[in-house]
Motif scaffolding. Structure first.
Motif, PDB file in Angstrom:
ATOM      1  N   PRO A 141       0.806  -1.222   0.000  1.00 10.86           N
ATOM      2  CA  PRO A 141       0.000   0.000   0.000  1.00 10.86           C
ATOM      3  C   PRO A 141       0.838   1.271   0.000  1.00 10.86           C
ATOM      4  O   PRO A 141       0.396   2.312  -0.475  1.00 10.86           O
ATOM      5  CB  PRO A 141      -0.832  -0.115   1.281  1.00 10.86           C
ATOM      6  CG  PRO A 141      -0.050  -1.020   2.166  1.00 10.86           C
ATOM      7  CD  PRO A 141       0.640  -1.984   1.241  1.00 10.86           C
ATOM      8  N   TYR A 142       2.080   1.192   0.521  1.00 13.13           N
ATOM      9  CA  TYR A 142       2.874   2.416   0.580  1.00 13.13           C
ATOM     10  C   TYR A 142       3.393   2.805  -0.798  1.00 13.13           C
ATOM     11  O   TYR A 142       3.320   3.974  -1.188  1.00 13.13           O
ATOM     12  CB  TYR A 142       4.045   2.268   1.558  1.00 13.13           C
ATOM     13  CG  TYR A 142       4.686   3.597   1.879  1.00 13.13           C
ATOM     14  CD1 TYR A 142       4.011   4.529   2.658  1.00 13.13           C
ATOM     15  CD2 TYR A 142       5.942   3.933   1.394  1.00 13.13           C
ATOM     16  CE1 TYR A 142       4.568   5.761   2.944  1.00 13.13           C
ATOM     17  CE2 TYR A 142       6.515   5.164   1.680  1.00 13.13           C
ATOM     18  CZ  TYR A 142       5.820   6.076   2.452  1.00 13.13           C
ATOM     19  OH  TYR A 142       6.368   7.298   2.729  1.00 13.13           O
ATOM     20  N   PRO A 165       3.455   9.461  -1.816  1.00  9.39           N
ATOM     21  CA  PRO A 165       3.759   9.978  -0.474  1.00  9.39           C
ATOM     22  C   PRO A 165       3.698  11.499  -0.381  1.00  9.39           C
ATOM     23  O   PRO A 165       3.622  12.049   0.723  1.00  9.39           O
ATOM     24  CB  PRO A 165       5.190   9.478  -0.223  1.00  9.39           C
ATOM     25  CG  PRO A 165       5.764   9.281  -1.584  1.00  9.39           C
ATOM     26  CD  PRO A 165       4.621   8.834  -2.442  1.00  9.39           C
ATOM     27  N   ALA A 166       3.734  12.178  -1.525  1.00 11.14           N
ATOM     28  CA  ALA A 166       3.701  13.646  -1.521  1.00 11.14           C
ATOM     29  C   ALA A 166       2.281  14.199  -1.487  1.00 11.14           C
ATOM     30  O   ALA A 166       2.085  15.413  -1.369  1.00 11.14           O
ATOM     31  CB  ALA A 166       4.434  14.188  -2.745  1.00 11.14           C
ATOM     32  N   MET A 167       1.282  13.316  -1.589  1.00  7.76           N
ATOM     33  CA  MET A 167      -0.114  13.755  -1.629  1.00  7.76           C
ATOM     34  C   MET A 167      -0.816  13.434  -0.320  1.00  7.76           C
ATOM     35  O   MET A 167      -0.537  12.409   0.305  1.00  7.76           O
ATOM     36  CB  MET A 167      -0.849  13.080  -2.795  1.00  7.76           C
ATOM     37  CG  MET A 167      -0.309  13.446  -4.167  1.00  7.76           C
ATOM     38  SD  MET A 167      -1.089  12.488  -5.510  1.00  7.76           S
ATOM     39  CE  MET A 167      -2.778  13.105  -5.448  1.00  7.76           C
ATOM     40  N   THR A 168      -1.732  14.299   0.094  1.00  6.65           N
ATOM     41  CA  THR A 168      -2.564  13.980   1.248  1.00  6.65           C
ATOM     42  C   THR A 168      -3.555  12.894   0.857  1.00  6.65           C
ATOM     43  O   THR A 168      -3.796  12.635  -0.331  1.00  6.65           O
ATOM     44  CB  THR A 168      -3.362  15.199   1.731  1.00  6.65           C
ATOM     45  OG1 THR A 168      -4.279  15.597   0.694  1.00  6.65           O
ATOM     46  CG2 THR A 168      -2.445  16.356   2.092  1.00  6.65           C
ATOM     47  N   VAL A 169      -4.125  12.250   1.846  1.00  9.59           N
ATOM     48  CA  VAL A 169      -5.102  11.191   1.583  1.00  9.59           C
ATOM     49  C   VAL A 169      -6.283  11.735   0.788  1.00  9.59           C
ATOM     50  O   VAL A 169      -6.780  11.094  -0.139  1.00  9.59           O
ATOM     51  CB  VAL A 169      -5.563  10.554   2.907  1.00  9.59           C
ATOM     52  CG1 VAL A 169      -6.760   9.634   2.677  1.00  9.59           C
ATOM     53  CG2 VAL A 169      -4.415   9.793   3.551  1.00  9.59           C
ATOM     54  N   SER A 190      -6.572  14.936   5.693  1.00 10.58           N
ATOM     55  CA  SER A 190      -5.566  15.998   5.721  1.00 10.58           C
ATOM     56  C   SER A 190      -4.163  15.471   6.015  1.00 10.58           C
ATOM     57  O   SER A 190      -3.202  16.234   6.042  1.00 10.58           O
ATOM     58  CB  SER A 190      -5.937  17.041   6.781  1.00 10.58           C
ATOM     59  OG  SER A 190      -5.978  16.450   8.068  1.00 10.58           O
ATOM     60  N   ARG A 191      -4.031  14.174   6.207  1.00 13.37           N
ATOM     61  CA  ARG A 191      -2.737  13.576   6.560  1.00 13.37           C
ATOM     62  C   ARG A 191      -2.096  12.880   5.356  1.00 13.37           C
ATOM     63  O   ARG A 191      -2.721  12.724   4.311  1.00 13.37           O
ATOM     64  CB  ARG A 191      -2.935  12.605   7.727  1.00 13.37           C
ATOM     65  CG  ARG A 191      -3.395  13.317   9.005  1.00 13.37           C
ATOM     66  CD  ARG A 191      -4.149  12.406   9.953  1.00 13.37           C
ATOM     67  NE  ARG A 191      -3.317  11.342  10.459  1.00 13.37           N
ATOM     68  CZ  ARG A 191      -3.787  10.326  11.193  1.00 13.37           C
ATOM     69  NH1 ARG A 191      -5.102  10.270  11.486  1.00 13.37           N
ATOM     70  NH2 ARG A 191      -2.997   9.381  11.624  1.00 13.37           N
ATOM     71  N   TYR A 192      -0.851  12.445   5.542  1.00 10.11           N
ATOM     72  CA  TYR A 192      -0.084  11.814   4.470  1.00 10.11           C
ATOM     73  C   TYR A 192       0.049  10.310   4.729  1.00 10.11           C
ATOM     74  O   TYR A 192      -0.025   9.859   5.886  1.00 10.11           O
ATOM     75  CB  TYR A 192       1.307  12.455   4.356  1.00 10.11           C
ATOM     76  CG  TYR A 192       1.265  13.881   3.859  1.00 10.11           C
ATOM     77  CD1 TYR A 192       1.374  14.174   2.500  1.00 10.11           C
ATOM     78  CD2 TYR A 192       1.083  14.943   4.762  1.00 10.11           C
ATOM     79  CE1 TYR A 192       1.320  15.485   2.041  1.00 10.11           C
ATOM     80  CE2 TYR A 192       1.031  16.256   4.319  1.00 10.11           C
ATOM     81  CZ  TYR A 192       1.145  16.516   2.950  1.00 10.11           C
ATOM     82  OH  TYR A 192       1.082  17.813   2.499  1.00 10.11           O
ATOM     83  N   PRO A 193       0.250   9.512   3.668  1.00  7.72           N
ATOM     84  CA  PRO A 193       0.329   8.053   3.844  1.00  7.72           C
ATOM     85  C   PRO A 193       1.340   7.610   4.897  1.00  7.72           C
ATOM     86  O   PRO A 193       1.100   6.636   5.617  1.00  7.72           O
ATOM     87  CB  PRO A 193       0.733   7.566   2.439  1.00  7.72           C
ATOM     88  CG  PRO A 193       0.167   8.576   1.518  1.00  7.72           C
ATOM     89  CD  PRO A 193       0.296   9.887   2.237  1.00  7.72           C
TER      90      PRO A 193
END
Length: 271
Positions: free
Chosen positions: A95-96, A101-105, A140-143
């Motif tokens: 999933p990672y 990783p540079a985008m918010t959920v 609003s958070r990141y992976p």
């Protein structure tokens, strides 16, 4: 009788080599009904992931056909393939690496909606987060801020964004610990009950596949060795290779595990 949602007929998938082509999938046949889960199980190199990639248009079909709702999709153009994005989606093993990783959920979930011209935006994101059991502030958070199991829930939410009819699940629990696997498998079942989505569920683990599947196809060297109802394939396997997969599943009891290992070795010698 309800017509199949997805149908593979005499499927051949091959890749170019110096001498021409090597076929890694040979003459595979199966149908997928609406709302059904078909498990595909086999060891590494058996061809199960290649079949999933062919369904997604990511592997070259050299013979036979793949049809979705009666429409041939084996070798359609990129534009036609993009038009299927709302119908056929995927959840991958890691999933990672499958999440930017540079985008918010929220951005990750909005991206497929925007590409398809859907204007549901924030409301749909909240709906998806709720559906996969993530908190409302997750958007609003990141992976990187989530655990492996939570990141897989994000990947599942993204796959559901366009309300697909089929999701190809390629080893979606193999990178997770046992307890997290169980909760993610339950999530898959709950989402299927709520949405009616059908799954192609790919795994090397017969136990995992039997936990979620209605039917199971057992693959070996690019061919289906056995296909049938999950209970039958798991409890009364007909093919020696399926029996070896069954015996490969770990047991908590060391004595039973040793007996199982001896059975597996005897089968391997006989085969």
């Amino acid at each position: 009788m309800t017509p199949p949602l997805l149908s593979l007929k005499d499927l051949v998938v091959g890749f170019p080599t110096r001498g021409g082509h090597t076929n890694v999938i040979r003459g595979v046949n199966f149908d997928l009904a609406p709302g059904e889960t078909l498990g595909m199980v086999g060891e590494s190199g058996s061809g199960k992931t290649t079949i999933g990639r062919a369904i997604l248009g990511l592997a070259p079909v050299r013979g036979g056909s793949i049809s979705f709702r009666g429409r041939l999709i084996s070798n359609i153009s990129r534009a036609e393939r993009r038009s299927l994005a709302g119908d056929i989606q995927a959840v991958f093993q890691d999933p990672y690496s499958s999440l930017n990783p540079a985008m918010t959920v929220e951005s990750i979930l909005v991206e497929p909606l925007a590409a398809a011209g859907v204007e549901e935006g924030t409301a749909r994101v909240r709906e998806l987060l709720d559906a996969v059991g993530l908190p409302s502030d997750a958007g609003s958070r990141y992976p990187r801020e989530f655990s492996g199991g939570q990141r897989q829930r994000i990947a599942i939410a993204r796959a559901l964004a366009l309300r697909p009819s089929v999701i190809v699940c390629d080893e979606p629990t193999s990178a997770l610990d046992v307890s997290t696997q169980a909760t993610v498998l339950k999530l898959f079942r709950d989402l299927q009950q709520a949405t009616g989505v059908a799954y192609i569920f790919i795994s090397h683990d017969l136990g995992v596949v039997s936990n979620i599947s209605d039917r199971i196809a057992v693959l070996y060297q690019g061919e289906i060795m056995e296909i049938g109802e999950a209970a039958q394939v798991t409890a009364e396997p007909r093919h020696p290779y399926t029996k070896r997969l069954q015996l490969a599943a770990p047991l908590a009891d060391p004595r039973k595990q040793r007996a199982r290992r001896l059975q597996r070795q005897a089968l391997a010698k006989a085969g």
